[in-house]
Design an enzyme around this catalytic site. Structure first.
Site, PDB file in Angstrom:
ATOM      1  N   ASP A 194       0.846  -1.181   0.000  1.00 34.95           N
ATOM      2  CA  ASP A 194       0.000   0.000   0.000  1.00 34.95           C
ATOM      3  C   ASP A 194       0.888   1.240   0.000  1.00 34.95           C
ATOM      4  O   ASP A 194       2.114   1.154   0.104  1.00 34.95           O
ATOM      5  CB  ASP A 194      -0.930  -0.014   1.222  1.00 34.95           C
TER       6      ASP A 194
ATOM      7  N   GLU B 148     -10.633   6.632   4.114  1.00 33.99           N
ATOM      8  CA  GLU B 148      -9.677   5.993   5.018  1.00 33.99           C
ATOM      9  C   GLU B 148      -9.814   6.509   6.446  1.00 33.99           C
ATOM     10  O   GLU B 148     -10.903   6.627   6.976  1.00 33.99           O
ATOM     11  CB  GLU B 148      -8.266   6.133   4.455  1.00 33.99           C
TER      12      GLU B 148
END
Length: 545
Positions: free
Chosen positions: A255, A436
């Site tokens: 990521d 997020e």
């Protein structure tokens, strides 16, 4: 990802002939050769610098032609906004630099497209819950059908785990986040999933079985931990289970700055993070900025035999395999032929013919709120200037009878409602855009002044909730005549109006449990103590008018 994607995440990898100063007509440039032959031939010609370059993914602002050529960068990623034409030109400029290197290995281009992933959201307090398909892994598994939609239908008798992309009109998909990020304690983003192996396997892993069987090209590793072990450093799961047990043959990508977060605080021992991540089995590192430091550290680790060359070769083989099956060596440049297709565009039903109706609420006339996060900008935007589309207010006006008077007031007081002889009201409220960690919430409340708007308006009303997850609604339920969970309908608010007014019937069912209070969380279908406001699978069916 923190700032990058795809059900899933879709990698949009835009796919002329590769040039270079190697022997004329090398095997790796011959599409008639078998896949394995092409991979081995190219790998045998590569230096350590060229191999490590393939393992690097950088952000597009760093991807100058000189950088692409000097460091043999394997991939570029981006979010953000641009017209289709300018995007094609930008990608091709970067790609031409890659093609001008000695071996002419094309780069692979990745973008975020995160509305719907294969993670299982087990707690709606998590700020990424709307990226998940459901709390029930069976629904998540069913939704892996998006993979053949993105990549093309897997041919019969394809080898297990080998990625497949059907041609230049298809893209390589990326399933994420491996694994368990939807089960973290209290829904805190990037946190720890505390669960037994059997529960981990049965709740969070099943969709990866389906994804690999459908030839998915890439897998992204999660920021989160499982029982205290960071996934970016978890060799048992990344190499032992995903690659060896499940026979996944595509490449594994980190990521956004994911390897930095192996240490706490992040980036406190970067050489260790590089060693831990690559040794765990991560093949491509989403750096995305400090790429020279990553290259230098990994080169040192290989030359000192701390990381064996066999691990580097495994990573590069996987990256090349995806590039070959995508046809990037044959068609590396994007063109404008598909530009015009980009962005192309129960309750009731309510009577279309009425004297006067009120449309109210913070989300009634707001395209940005309808779209949520990961739309044009990372965290999303409010307002109606970010893209073209139809707000719910505009859709209502488009749908009602021409004689019906539509009054819009974002937050009317009760006197306004009493003084107007309204046939009925439509109240549209919900959450603001987020992505997020910014979306993590312990209270899951409707944005102010939504609750007051409901209280003031609901004499005879339908409430439409625009949100990425279940929110607190029980205190207001008794005042409503109908409740519609619109989730994040995107740019096309007309679809909401079509259902409200009966052009189509409601058929949807809840893919997530709708709680009464946040004190009940986490609460999922199958739990021993299961007392929801609306259970998993709930939904009323209506017929079109």
């Amino acid at each position: 990802m923190g700032r990058f994607s795809l059900p899933i995440l879709s990698f949009l990898f835009l796919c002329g002939l590769a040039g270079g100063t190697v022997a004329r007509n090398p095997k790796y440039n011959d599409p008639e050769q078998k896949l394995g032959v092409r991979i081995r031939d190219l790998l045998s010609r590569m230096t350590l610098e060229e191999k490590i370059g393939q393992m690097v993914q950088i952000e597009r602002s760093m991807a100058t032609p000189d950088v692409m050529k000097k460091y043999f960068i394997g991939s570029v990623l981006s979010g953000g906004r641009a017209s289709a034409e300018s995007w094609v030109k930008m990608v091709n400029k970067i790609q031409k630099a890659s093609l001008s290197t000695r071996l002419g290995i094309p780069m692979i281009y990745g973008i975020d497209a995160v509305h719907g992933h294969n993670n299982v959201c087990r707690d709606p307090r998590w700020g990424r819950c709307y990226e998940s398909y459901s709390e029930d892994h069976k629904i998540v598994q069913a939704m892996t059908e998006i993979i053949p939609g993105l990549q093309g239908d897997l041919p019969a008798n394809s080898p297990k785990g080998v990625p497949f992309v059907a041609g230049k009109t298809k893209v390589a998909a990326c399933v994420k986040h491996f694994v368990g990020d939807g089960g973290t304690t209290k829904g805190i983003n990037e946190n720890n999933t505390v669960i037994s192996w059997n529960c981990f396997l049965s709740n969070h892993m099943p969709a990866y079985f389906n994804s690999i069987s459908k030839g998915v090209a890439t897998v992204m590793v999660s920021y989160s931990s499982w029982n205290g072990k960071k996934m970016h450093a978890n060799r048992d799961l990344v190499t032992g289970f995903l690659k060896n047990k499940l026979k996944f043959r595509g490449f594994v990508i980190s990521d956004w700055q994911g390897i930095d977060r192996i240490t706490s605080p992040p980036y406190t021992n970067y050489p260790y993070s590089v060693e831990a991540a690559v040794s765990a089995g991560i093949d491509m590192i989403m750096v995305p900025y400090n790429f020279t430091e990553f290259i230098d550290d990994l080169t040192y680790l290989v030359k000192k035999n701390i990381i064996p060359m066999s691990r580097i070769d495994d990573a590069v083989k996987r990256i090349l395999r995806v590039k070959f099956v995508m046809g990037l060596f044959e068609n590396p440049l994007a063109d404008l032929s598909l530009v015009n297709q980009l962005g192309s565009k129960p309750l009731l039903p309510l009577p279309k013919k009425a004297t006067k109706i009120l449309v109210a609420g913070s989300h009634a006339d707001n395209l940005g709120y309808q779209c949520g996060g990961w739309t044009i900008e990372w965290q999303g935007l409010g307002g109606n200037d970010l893209t073209v589309g139809t707000t719910i207010l505009k859709a209502v006006k488009n749908t009602v009878n021409p004689t019906t008077q539509v009054v819009y007031k974002k937050n009317p007081d009760s006197d306004f409602v009493k003084s107007n002889k309204l046939s009925y009201a439509i109240v549209v409220v919900g959450e603001p855009p987020y992505a997020e960690t910014a979306g993590d919430s312990l209270n899951l409340t409707i944005s102010k002044p939504g609750p007051r708007t409901i209280k003031n308006v609901c004499v005879k009303c339908v409430v439409v909730v625009v949100s990425g997850r279940p929110v607190v609604i029980q205190p207001y339920l008794a005042t409503m005549d109908a409740l519609v969970a619109a989730w994040l309908p995107g740019t096309e608010g007309q679809g909401v109006a079509d259902l409200l007014f009966g052009d189509y019937g409601f058929t949807g069912r809840l893919a997530r449990t709708w709680f009464k209070t946040v004190k009940q969380l986490p609460m999922n279908v199958g739990d021993r103590l299961y007392d929801p406001l609306f259970p998993f699978g709930f939904g009323l069916t209506t017929q079109p008018k």
